[in-house]
Design a protein around this motif. Structure first.
Motif, PDB file in Angstrom:
ATOM      1  N   VAL A  43      -8.141 -23.529 -20.120  1.00 39.24           N
ATOM      2  CA  VAL A  43      -8.608 -22.533 -20.979  1.00 39.24           C
ATOM      3  C   VAL A  43      -7.334 -21.681 -21.478  1.00 39.24           C
ATOM      4  N   VAL A  50      -2.282 -18.662 -20.744  1.00 38.84           N
ATOM      5  CA  VAL A  50      -3.207 -19.440 -19.640  1.00 38.84           C
ATOM      6  C   VAL A  50      -3.179 -18.566 -18.575  1.00 38.84           C
ATOM      7  N   LEU A  59      -7.876 -15.245 -15.072  1.00 34.08           N
ATOM      8  CA  LEU A  59      -8.523 -16.722 -15.648  1.00 34.08           C
ATOM      9  C   LEU A  59      -9.988 -16.258 -16.164  1.00 34.08           C
ATOM     10  N   GLY A  86      -2.240 -26.529  -7.559  1.00 33.48           N
ATOM     11  CA  GLY A  86      -0.961 -26.143  -7.135  1.00 33.48           C
ATOM     12  C   GLY A  86      -1.078 -24.869  -6.332  1.00 33.48           C
ATOM     13  N   GLY A  88       0.061 -22.073  -6.676  1.00 35.25           N
ATOM     14  CA  GLY A  88      -0.085 -20.864  -7.370  1.00 35.25           C
ATOM     15  C   GLY A  88      -1.642 -20.688  -7.475  1.00 35.25           C
ATOM     16  N   THR A  89      -2.072 -21.672  -8.187  1.00 29.27           N
ATOM     17  CA  THR A  89      -3.617 -21.621  -8.388  1.00 29.27           C
ATOM     18  C   THR A  89      -4.508 -21.293  -7.179  1.00 29.27           C
ATOM     19  N   ARG A  91      -3.343 -19.682  -4.511  1.00 28.19           N
ATOM     20  CA  ARG A  91      -3.333 -18.350  -4.032  1.00 28.19           C
ATOM     21  C   ARG A  91      -3.987 -17.207  -5.095  1.00 28.19           C
ATOM     22  N   THR A 130       2.076 -28.126  -2.564  1.00 25.63           N
ATOM     23  CA  THR A 130       2.958 -26.930  -1.847  1.00 25.63           C
ATOM     24  C   THR A 130       4.062 -27.474  -1.047  1.00 25.63           C
ATOM     25  N   ALA A 131       5.156 -27.174  -1.805  1.00 30.56           N
ATOM     26  CA  ALA A 131       6.359 -27.583  -0.894  1.00 30.56           C
ATOM     27  C   ALA A 131       6.639 -26.616   0.236  1.00 30.56           C
ATOM     28  N   SER A 132       6.421 -25.404  -0.214  1.00 33.33           N
ATOM     29  CA  SER A 132       6.675 -24.382   0.811  1.00 33.33           C
ATOM     30  C   SER A 132       5.512 -24.570   1.989  1.00 33.33           C
ATOM     31  N   THR A 176      10.410 -28.923  -4.124  1.00 37.75           N
ATOM     32  CA  THR A 176       9.255 -29.087  -4.906  1.00 37.75           C
ATOM     33  C   THR A 176       8.552 -30.388  -4.582  1.00 37.75           C
ATOM     34  N   VAL A 177       7.350 -30.550  -4.659  1.00 42.60           N
ATOM     35  CA  VAL A 177       6.614 -31.651  -4.319  1.00 42.60           C
ATOM     36  C   VAL A 177       7.008 -32.630  -5.341  1.00 42.60           C
ATOM     37  N   GLY A 199      -2.162 -24.921 -12.397  1.00 43.89           N
ATOM     38  CA  GLY A 199      -1.705 -24.107 -13.050  1.00 43.89           C
ATOM     39  C   GLY A 199      -0.636 -24.523 -14.133  1.00 43.89           C
ATOM     40  N   THR A 201       2.779 -24.465 -14.051  1.00 46.13           N
ATOM     41  CA  THR A 201       4.090 -24.901 -13.240  1.00 46.13           C
ATOM     42  C   THR A 201       3.866 -26.050 -12.902  1.00 46.13           C
ATOM     43  N   VAL A 202       2.594 -26.768 -12.014  1.00 44.86           N
ATOM     44  CA  VAL A 202       2.300 -28.021 -11.582  1.00 44.86           C
ATOM     45  C   VAL A 202       2.146 -28.909 -13.045  1.00 44.86           C
ATOM     46  N   SER A 205       5.185 -30.061 -14.523  1.00 48.45           N
ATOM     47  CA  SER A 205       5.909 -30.851 -13.829  1.00 48.45           C
ATOM     48  C   SER A 205       5.200 -32.491 -14.069  1.00 48.45           C
TER      49      SER A 205
HETATM   50  N1  LIG Z   1      -6.170 -20.876 -18.180  1.00 46.92           N
HETATM   51  C1  LIG Z   1      -6.595 -21.949 -17.166  1.00 46.92           C
HETATM   52  O1  LIG Z   1      -7.050 -22.827 -17.603  1.00 46.92           O
HETATM   53  C2  LIG Z   1      -5.737 -22.018 -15.734  1.00 46.92           C
HETATM   54  C3  LIG Z   1      -5.697 -23.095 -15.101  1.00 46.92           C
HETATM   55  C4  LIG Z   1      -5.217 -23.153 -13.803  1.00 46.92           C
HETATM   56  C5  LIG Z   1      -4.694 -21.934 -13.222  1.00 46.92           C
HETATM   57  N2  LIG Z   1      -4.551 -20.946 -14.001  1.00 46.92           N
HETATM   58  C6  LIG Z   1      -3.744 -19.874 -13.646  1.00 46.92           C
HETATM   59  O2  LIG Z   1      -2.386 -19.950 -13.300  1.00 46.92           O
HETATM   60  C7  LIG Z   1      -1.993 -19.217 -12.528  1.00 46.92           C
HETATM   61  C8  LIG Z   1      -1.245 -19.924 -11.434  1.00 46.92           C
HETATM   62  O3  LIG Z   1       0.116 -20.600 -12.170  1.00 46.92           O
HETATM   63  P1  LIG Z   1       1.039 -21.426 -11.369  1.00 46.92           P
HETATM   64  O4  LIG Z   1       1.837 -22.165 -12.411  1.00 46.92           O
HETATM   65  O5  LIG Z   1       1.699 -20.384 -10.300  1.00 46.92           O
HETATM   66  O6  LIG Z   1       0.186 -22.510 -10.598  1.00 46.92           O
HETATM   67  P2  LIG Z   1       0.315 -23.996 -10.163  1.00 46.92           P
HETATM   68  O7  LIG Z   1       1.132 -24.667 -11.254  1.00 46.92           O
HETATM   69  O8  LIG Z   1      -1.121 -24.438  -9.597  1.00 46.92           O
HETATM   70  O9  LIG Z   1       1.195 -23.759  -9.064  1.00 46.92           O
HETATM   71  C9  LIG Z   1       2.350 -23.789  -8.810  1.00 46.92           C
HETATM   72  C10 LIG Z   1       3.108 -23.846  -7.436  1.00 46.92           C
HETATM   73  O10 LIG Z   1       2.936 -25.135  -6.937  1.00 46.92           O
HETATM   74  C11 LIG Z   1       3.877 -25.566  -5.866  1.00 46.92           C
HETATM   75  N3  LIG Z   1       4.316 -26.835  -6.381  1.00 46.92           N
HETATM   76  C12 LIG Z   1       4.792 -27.922  -5.712  1.00 46.92           C
HETATM   77  N4  LIG Z   1       5.165 -28.963  -6.130  1.00 46.92           N
HETATM   78  C13 LIG Z   1       5.171 -28.797  -7.497  1.00 46.92           C
HETATM   79  C14 LIG Z   1       5.754 -29.331  -8.654  1.00 46.92           C
HETATM   80  N5  LIG Z   1       6.163 -30.625  -8.594  1.00 46.92           N
HETATM   81  N6  LIG Z   1       5.790 -28.517  -9.661  1.00 46.92           N
HETATM   82  C15 LIG Z   1       5.422 -27.291  -9.723  1.00 46.92           C
HETATM   83  N7  LIG Z   1       4.986 -26.538  -8.710  1.00 46.92           N
HETATM   84  C16 LIG Z   1       4.840 -27.430  -7.756  1.00 46.92           C
HETATM   85  C17 LIG Z   1       4.822 -24.424  -5.908  1.00 46.92           C
HETATM   86  O11 LIG Z   1       4.622 -23.600  -4.897  1.00 46.92           O
HETATM   87  P3  LIG Z   1       5.278 -23.909  -3.578  1.00 46.92           P
HETATM   88  O12 LIG Z   1       6.255 -22.781  -3.371  1.00 46.92           O
HETATM   89  O13 LIG Z   1       4.102 -23.677  -2.319  1.00 46.92           O
HETATM   90  O14 LIG Z   1       5.868 -25.075  -3.349  1.00 46.92           O
HETATM   91  C18 LIG Z   1       4.770 -23.519  -7.345  1.00 46.92           C
HETATM   92  O15 LIG Z   1       4.779 -22.161  -7.160  1.00 46.92           O
HETATM   93  C19 LIG Z   1      -3.055 -18.295 -12.066  1.00 46.92           C
HETATM   94  O16 LIG Z   1      -3.023 -17.390 -12.341  1.00 46.92           O
HETATM   95  C20 LIG Z   1      -4.236 -19.317 -12.116  1.00 46.92           C
HETATM   96  O17 LIG Z   1      -5.635 -18.453 -12.449  1.00 46.92           O
HETATM   97  C21 LIG Z   1      -4.985 -20.947 -15.138  1.00 46.92           C
END
Ligand SMILES: NC(=O)c1ccc[n+]([C@@H]2O[C@H](COP(=O)([O-])OP(=O)(O)OC[C@H]3O[C@@H](n4cnc5c(N)ncnc54)[C@H](OP(=O)(O)O)[C@@H]3O)[C@@H](O)[C@H]2O)c1
Length: 275
Positions: A43, A50, A59, A86, A88-89, A91, A130-132, A176-177, A199, A201-202, A205
């Motif tokens: 959304v 987002v 959210l 991911g 981030g989501t 957490r 989660t890579a970390s 990263t994964v 979220g 970031t994933v 990717s």
């Molecule tokens: N608006 C919507 O519909 C919506 C949907 C989903 C989430 N969100 C929001 O998005 C925010 C989180 O965003 P985000 O981008 O941090 O979340 P994310 O994409 O779910 O998680 C990112 C984390 O995933 C891990 N990761 C592992 N492999 C990866 C790869 N190949 N590429 C990217 N990341 C990888 C990393 O953490 P490690 O360091 O642990 O590896 C990275 O920091 C939250 O506020 C959530 O509420 C919104």
């Protein structure tokens, strides 16, 4: 109670799916997929935000906790074999389970019926990238048996800390994964319908690797603005597409409820573009 979504336009020969009648009525028609599919759900505000990373529960602000948006989220979960998130989501959502009825309890029985019709277990599995390995070991999704797709370092960090039901898979030693390896692991386990609720970031990717088949985008009738870099996240973070990579999308359907729009797109492979 949710008003049914109004179908404004849909491509011809949309897949019929197997929604129970009550769900099809609420969704404004059938919903299904042709074969294995990785589909993402987001959304976003009108101006494309987002997430507000510094704001807990952003959210809910962006989606306005709108029942129609929650219905779409729940339906997409109910159809999925696995919900991919991911770190981030995870957490940002410390009590989430990514179960359909958590976001739309009124249709809990219909979601079970839908999954039974499709020969699926009552709940989709959750997988987290989660890579970390820096995720909360007490997260309820882990207690429910989530699959953790991580690196060797992440696996070492999590070993012995997560509940027994959780499963840890090390997919390399990168920071990263690898999204290709992550999705291949899900496919190897027979998961055909993969819903990404990760979220941006994933999602970036996954898109960069050409792995996303479809995007369900809810457009909420708000503007997020943004003055400070990083205070708002857009749909695709951590990846440069335009001007050099052109990732197109084909519109599959448009629905609305009040001022919310619900768009379904098929995504194309990123193509190189000389500028
Ligand atoms: N608006 C919507 O519909 C919506 C949907 C989903 C989430 N969100 C929001 O998005 C925010 C989180 O965003 P985000 O981008 O941090 O979340 P994310 O994409 O779910 O998680 C990112 C984390 O995933 C891990 N990761 C592992 N492999 C990866 C790869 N190949 N590429 C990217 N990341 C990888 C990393 O953490 P490690 O360091 O642990 O590896 C990275 O920091 C939250 O506020 C959530 O509420 C919104």
């Amino acid at each position: 109670m949710t008003r049914p979504l109004e179908l404004l336009w849909e491509e011809e020969h949309a897949p019929a799916g197997e929604l129970p009648a009550g769900l099809a009525e609420l969704y404004g028609g059938p919903l299904g997929f042709e074969g294995p599919c990785l589909y993402a759900n987001f959304v976003a505000t009108i101006d494309g935000t987002v997430a507000l990373p510094a704001v807990p529960g952003s959210l809910k602000l962006i989606g306005d906790e709108r029942p129609s948006d929650r219905l779409v989220m729940a339906l997409l979960r109910a159809l999925a074999d696995v919900v991919l998130v991911g770190a981030g989501t995870m957490r940002a959502a410390p009590s989430a389970t990514w179960a359909p009825e958590r976001v739309y309890p009124a249709a809990a029985d219909a979601f079970v019926e839908l999954r039974e019709r499709r020969g699926r277990p009552p709940q989709p599995r959750v997988a987290v990238m989660t890579a970390s390995g820096l995720i909360e070991p007490g997260h309820p999704a882990l207690a429910a048996g989530a699959l953790v797709l991580t690196s060797e370092q992440g696996a070492a960090h999590l070993a012995g800390r997560v509940p027994e039901k959780a499963e840890i898979v090390a997919l390399g030693s990168e920071l990263t994964v690898d999204p290709v390896a992550a999705v291949a692991e899900l496919r190897r386990r027979g998961y055909e319908l993969v819903l990404s609720e990760a979220g941006p970031t994933v999602f970036g990717s996954l898109v960069g690797a050409g792995l996303v088949d479809e995007l369900f985008l809810s457009v909420s009738p708000f503007l997020a603005g943004g003055q400070r870099p990083g205070s708002r996240l857009g749909l695709g973070e951590g990846i440069e597409l335009l001007p050099t990579q052109r990732t197109g999308a084909r519109l599959r359907s448009i629905r609305r409820e009040d001022d919310f729009l619900f768009l379904r797109y098929a995504l194309g492979e990123p193509a190189e573009r000389g500028v």
